[in-house]
Design an enzyme around this catalytic site. Structure first.
Site, PDB file in Angstrom:
ATOM      1  N   LYS A  85       0.808  -1.232   0.000  1.00  0.00           N
ATOM      2  CA  LYS A  85       0.000   0.000   0.000  1.00  0.00           C
ATOM      3  C   LYS A  85       0.835   1.273   0.000  1.00  0.00           C
ATOM      4  O   LYS A  85       0.416   2.292  -0.534  1.00  0.00           O
ATOM      5  CB  LYS A  85      -0.969   0.004   1.187  1.00  0.00           C
ATOM      6  CG  LYS A  85      -2.166  -0.912   0.969  1.00  0.00           C
ATOM      7  CD  LYS A  85      -3.312  -0.563   1.902  1.00  0.00           C
ATOM      8  CE  LYS A  85      -4.543  -1.418   1.600  1.00  0.00           C
ATOM      9  NZ  LYS A  85      -4.345  -2.825   2.003  1.00  0.00           N
ATOM     10  N   GLU A 122     -10.386   7.595   4.018  1.00  0.00           N
ATOM     11  CA  GLU A 122     -11.079   6.705   4.931  1.00  0.00           C
ATOM     12  C   GLU A 122     -10.244   5.446   5.066  1.00  0.00           C
ATOM     13  O   GLU A 122      -9.348   5.183   4.261  1.00  0.00           O
ATOM     14  CB  GLU A 122     -12.460   6.325   4.380  1.00  0.00           C
ATOM     15  CG  GLU A 122     -12.434   5.359   3.200  1.00  0.00           C
ATOM     16  CD  GLU A 122     -11.945   6.018   1.919  1.00  0.00           C
ATOM     17  OE1 GLU A 122     -12.121   7.240   1.783  1.00  0.00           O
ATOM     18  OE2 GLU A 122     -11.375   5.296   1.071  1.00  0.00           O
ATOM     19  N   SER A 159       1.623  -9.719  -1.040  1.00  0.00           N
ATOM     20  CA  SER A 159       1.302  -8.291  -0.884  1.00  0.00           C
ATOM     21  C   SER A 159       1.672  -7.714   0.473  1.00  0.00           C
ATOM     22  O   SER A 159       1.911  -6.513   0.586  1.00  0.00           O
ATOM     23  CB  SER A 159      -0.179  -8.055  -1.170  1.00  0.00           C
ATOM     24  OG  SER A 159      -0.988  -8.893  -0.368  1.00  0.00           O
TER      25      SER A 159
HETATM   26  C1  LIG Z   1      -5.176  -3.921   1.637  1.00  0.00           C
HETATM   27  C2  LIG Z   1      -4.449  -5.145   1.331  1.00  0.00           C
HETATM   28  C3  LIG Z   1      -4.813  -5.977   0.255  1.00  0.00           C
HETATM   29  C4  LIG Z   1      -6.025  -5.732  -0.593  1.00  0.00           C
HETATM   30  O1  LIG Z   1      -5.983  -4.565  -1.339  1.00  0.00           O
HETATM   31  P1  LIG Z   1      -5.797  -4.592  -2.932  1.00  0.00           P
HETATM   32  O2  LIG Z   1      -6.128  -3.196  -3.309  1.00  0.00           O
HETATM   33  O3  LIG Z   1      -6.759  -5.594  -3.478  1.00  0.00           O
HETATM   34  O4  LIG Z   1      -4.409  -4.971  -3.205  1.00  0.00           O
HETATM   35  C5  LIG Z   1      -4.041  -7.094  -0.021  1.00  0.00           C
HETATM   36  N1  LIG Z   1      -2.974  -7.412   0.751  1.00  0.00           N
HETATM   37  C6  LIG Z   1      -2.593  -6.646   1.790  1.00  0.00           C
HETATM   38  C7  LIG Z   1      -1.404  -7.058   2.583  1.00  0.00           C
HETATM   39  C8  LIG Z   1      -3.315  -5.490   2.129  1.00  0.00           C
HETATM   40  O5  LIG Z   1      -2.933  -4.743   3.162  1.00  0.00           O
END
Ligand SMILES: *Cc1c(COP(=O)(O)O)cnc(C)c1O
Length: 408
Positions: free
Chosen positions: A94, A116, A382
């Site tokens: 993010k 938000e 992610s």
């Molecule tokens: C917020 C988040 C997501 C989901 O958000 P996307 O916009 O779909 O990528 C996925 N993995 C992690 C670790 C997150 O914090």
């Protein structure tokens, strides 16, 4: 797929095929137009690009590595690789778009970032970016979420952000979005609204994708350097879809790569028990844009659930909606149980504790590896799982305890 994918999508009015756009009251329409114009004129300048590049390297710690999971691949077949966004500063992808949005705010002469947050991950990433740039930061959050996500509230406050509790309606994400929009409209001169995924009205789905594109660009180059080829399969979890768009956007023109987006099948396939928008949704409008949408009998956004709070959104990015129709990406599902198994499996086989969101992608990669033992699979990890450890152990137990419970 056209060679000029990025030039073609979105079009001038923010449409990806039939999806996207900006469904807004007139006063907000004007504001979004200003952001769009600023984005086009500022973000393509040499100065902006080189400053962002330097931040990525020296502050965020990019490039993040691509890692070959030797033990996991030996056990399940296939060759599983992870793009390690868990090693990006603040522990997830993010921050890639938050630093981009905050840098844009700085160039626009803004003093404040407004957003938000649901589970608090976007709020923490934005508060991090605001601290870096010395900008004020105001995060709107439903009272129910504030209670549930206490550690993230504390993180935001430590970072100097103001957390604004939202006490109307269901007191969760939807109300927080309205509240953040209102606050932004009142103070649009001084502030920039910063969205947390490839969702919302134009230009946000495009902007966030462009800022996340670095993930795919790095991963493609690193994978080629490690193996001499492109990956056979590319996998990412999809909530709003930002980490997935970041990775996918570098492979869309490679017809030999099969691309998979993984959504949460939750605790059952009944409406309200999952957030599998692509499988069960129909086109509709939410938060100012058109996309596949999980709807109740009245056509309103349906309640959603996932063990991973970052994935429980009834809509999805407009670009994903288009890529589904074009059959360029295959969207499939992983449920809570499979997610928890993958969470422990990656922890024990590789020493990497994944975020529950990312564990959906890992679970899917393990399935693909078993089905296609000769193929290479690149997964976007992610984020890291530190935020989830207490919840997982308290709710599901350790693997040893779960086995015992099954036998009884
Ligand atoms: C917020 C988040 C997501 C989901 O958000 P996307 O916009 O779909 O990528 C996925 N993995 C992690 C670790 C997150 O914090």
């Amino acid at each position: 797929m056209s060679e000029n994918y990025f030039k073609t999508y979105p079009n001038e009015t923010g449409y990806f095929g039939n999806y996207g756009g900006a469904f807004l009251p007139p006063h907000l329409e004007k504001e979004m137009k200003k952001i769009t114009d600023a984005y086009y004129s500022i973000s393509k300048s040499h100065k902006f690009i080189s400053e962002l590049r330097s931040i990525r390297k020296h502050y965020q710690g990019r490039p993040t590595p691509v890692y070959y999971c030797g033990r996991l691949s030996n056990k399940y077949g296939g060759r599983i690789y992870l793009k390690r966004e868990d090693l990006n500063h603040s522990g997830a992808h993010k921050l890639n778009h938050c630093m981009g949005e905050a840098l844009l705010a700085k160039y626009m002469g803004k003093k404040k970032l407004i957003a938000e947050t649901g589970a608090g991950q976007h709020g923490v990433a934005l508060a991090t970016a605001a601290a870096y740039f010395g900008l004020e930061c105001e995060i709107h959050m439903g009272e129910v979420d504030i209670k549930k996500e206490h550690p993230n509230v504390v993180r935001m406050e430590i970072l100097g952000a103001k957390v604004v509790p939202v006490s109307h309606g269901l007191k969760t994400l939807k109300e927080a979005v309205d509240s953040a929009f209102d606050a932004y409209v009142q103070d649009s001169e001084n502030s920039l609204y910063c969205i947390g995924s490839v969702v919302g009205p134009h230009p946000f789905p495009m902007m966030v994708r462009d800022f996340q594109h670095v993930v795919g660009v790095e991963a493609r180059e690193q994978f080629m350097e490690m193996t001499g080829e492109l990956p056979d399969k590319v996998v990412a979890c999809v909530g709003g879809g930002s980490n997935a768009m970041g990775l996918f956007s570098a492979f869309l023109e490679d017809d030999e790569c099969e691309i998979y987006g993984v959504e949460p099948a939750g605790r059952s396939l009944n409406l309200g028990d999952h957030a599998a928008t692509m499988t069960f949704g129909k086109p509709g409008v939410i938060h100012g844009f058109k996309c596949y949408l999980l709807q109740d009998e009245n056509g309103d956004p349906a309640p959603v659930y996932s063990v991973a709070s970052g994935l429980d959104y009834p809509g999805v990015g407009p670009e994903h909606s288009m890529l589904k129709d074009l059959k360029k990406v295959k969207y499939d599902m992983i449920n809570d149980e499979e997610t928890i198994d993958a969470f422990y499996e990656l922890s024990r086989m590789e020493g990497i504790i994944p975020a529950l969101e990312s564990a959906h992608a890992v679970a899917y990669a393990i399935k693909l590896a078993q089905k296609y033992p000769r193929k290479s699979i690149l997964v976007n990890l992610s984020g890291r799982g530190d935020k989830d450890i207490d919840f997982v152990v308290d709710t599901f137990g350790l693997p040893e305890d779960r086995k015992k419970a099954e036998k009884q």
